[in-house]
Scaffold this active site. Sequence first.
Site, PDB file in Angstrom:
ATOM      1  N   THR A   1       3.127  -4.168   0.465  1.00 51.74           N
ATOM      2  CA  THR A   1       1.684  -4.073   0.943  1.00 51.74           C
ATOM      3  C   THR A   1       1.155  -4.622   2.081  1.00 51.74           C
ATOM      4  O   THR A   1       2.000  -5.476   2.615  1.00 51.74           O
ATOM      5  CB  THR A   1       0.829  -4.497  -0.337  1.00 51.74           C
ATOM      6  N   ARG A   2       0.402  -3.945   2.854  1.00 47.64           N
ATOM      7  CA  ARG A   2      -0.087  -4.489   4.048  1.00 47.64           C
ATOM      8  C   ARG A   2      -1.678  -4.898   4.113  1.00 47.64           C
ATOM      9  O   ARG A   2      -2.519  -5.082   4.928  1.00 47.64           O
ATOM     10  CB  ARG A   2       0.321  -3.644   5.172  1.00 47.64           C
TER      11      ARG A   2
ATOM     12  N   HIS B   1      -6.152  -5.589  -4.122  1.00 49.09           N
ATOM     13  CA  HIS B   1      -7.551  -5.112  -4.843  1.00 49.09           C
ATOM     14  C   HIS B   1      -7.019  -4.674  -6.443  1.00 49.09           C
ATOM     15  O   HIS B   1      -5.743  -4.969  -6.689  1.00 49.09           O
ATOM     16  CB  HIS B   1      -8.263  -4.072  -4.237  1.00 49.09           C
TER      17      HIS B   1
ATOM     18  N   ARG C   1      -0.439   6.084  -3.616  1.00 47.21           N
ATOM     19  CA  ARG C   1      -1.084   6.905  -2.660  1.00 47.21           C
ATOM     20  C   ARG C   1      -0.903   6.787  -1.409  1.00 47.21           C
ATOM     21  O   ARG C   1      -1.031   5.758  -0.861  1.00 47.21           O
ATOM     22  CB  ARG C   1      -2.370   7.593  -3.289  1.00 47.21           C
TER      23      ARG C   1
ATOM     24  N   HIS D   1      -4.025  -2.185  -6.853  1.00 44.89           N
ATOM     25  CA  HIS D   1      -2.810  -2.765  -6.806  1.00 44.89           C
ATOM     26  C   HIS D   1      -2.391  -3.567  -7.992  1.00 44.89           C
ATOM     27  O   HIS D   1      -1.133  -3.305  -8.590  1.00 44.89           O
ATOM     28  CB  HIS D   1      -2.785  -3.942  -5.554  1.00 44.89           C
TER      29      HIS D   1
END
Length: 391
Positions: free
Chosen positions: A202-203, A207, A296, A210
């Site tokens: 993740t970058r 939230h 996504r 996630h």
Amino acid sequence: MTSATAPAPSLPTPLGGTLVRRVWTPGQDFDPAELRALPSVELSERSFADLEMLATGAYSPLTGFLGEADYLSVIEHLRLSDGTPWSLPITLPVGEEEAGRLRGHLGRRVRLTHGGAEVGTLDLTEMYAARHALEAREVYRTGDEAHPGVAALYAQGGVYLAGPVTLFAVPRGEFARHHRTPSEVRGVIEARGWQTTVAFQTRNPIHRAHEYLHKVALELVDGLLLHPLVGQTKGDDVPAAVRMDAYETLLEGYYPQARTLLSVYPAAMRYAGPREAIVHALSRRNYGATHFIVGRDHAGVGSYYGTYDAQEIFRAFTREELGIEILRFEHTFYCQSCAQLVSPRTCPHPSGQHLVLSGTRVRERLRAGEALPPEFTRPEVAEVLRRAYQS
Ligand code: ADP
């Protein structure tokens, strides 16, 4: 679950069979002090991150910056010239003038510096012309310079240096507590006895979508490697320090400690969507993960890639070639009627019931000092973000 009778975990073999290790140790091969007379190449932030990824084995089987045959093979066939899956050209660009200065040193060792400090060496085996337009079209699927990966590509020098590298010391940096090389992450997985481990790239600030993916995955596998990318990102992404703060806060309150490992992924972000998803997955295999989450628009930016392109691209390889299981997730969001996180696969309600916030919209809200809804972000995380944006 581990018990006295649980078998020792069998971690996946690194890509290529062996975990590359090219970090200098005292007494090895040469003494850095003896290298002063050699010509030097100053590394950009991205190239320095690549050096670390290469030298620690995160990019196994690569042992250095790609030579021309591998470069072209990766661009055209999604494979190194020996057929191993690989999707991003890991190259070391320099300008024409610097290339001219280095030409006489072909076949010899050069020093690598970053911020003027000596950080490693490159055994300069090759120099060749970058194919910027080809790279943009094939790797980023666009020539549009508004794409941050393409912009970075065109801004860099037109000559690539290639050859095996050595890194003098792993730069533990500002996240030292969470900084682990692939062999160190493998060590933790082994010590915890996880038979299966899912890695999450993740970058963005964490939230609830996630968190949902993590927890669905944790129903299936033993351990979760939370692996936020902390290398260079585009200017308007949330800074890594803020994201790490958010992770630490959330982990404390909402994750099973013994089944979760937070560790940083030092690579720079390319925003190459599908192409980057492949390297993200292969690299996590090198870190010891058996599973990798692709949701996504993984590693995407703007609307350059289709929502599930980064899932589709894995069809180019067999399971055996990948050596890591891809856990594909559809777009996940909160549904008011279901009163929970859902996806189109699980929710029958119309989109009016769905809370969907893009990264851009979240940043706009934060800049405007507006609160983030608890259905989107846990209040503890919203508070970390609010504080960061207000200061
Ligand atoms: P990046 O993929 O660029 O690192 P993110 O941090 O937003 O960006 O995403 C991390 C992972 O979570 C990716 O695999 C992405 O596809 C997935 N993901 C993020 N948000 C969602 C969502 N709402 N639904 C499904 N998958 C998501």
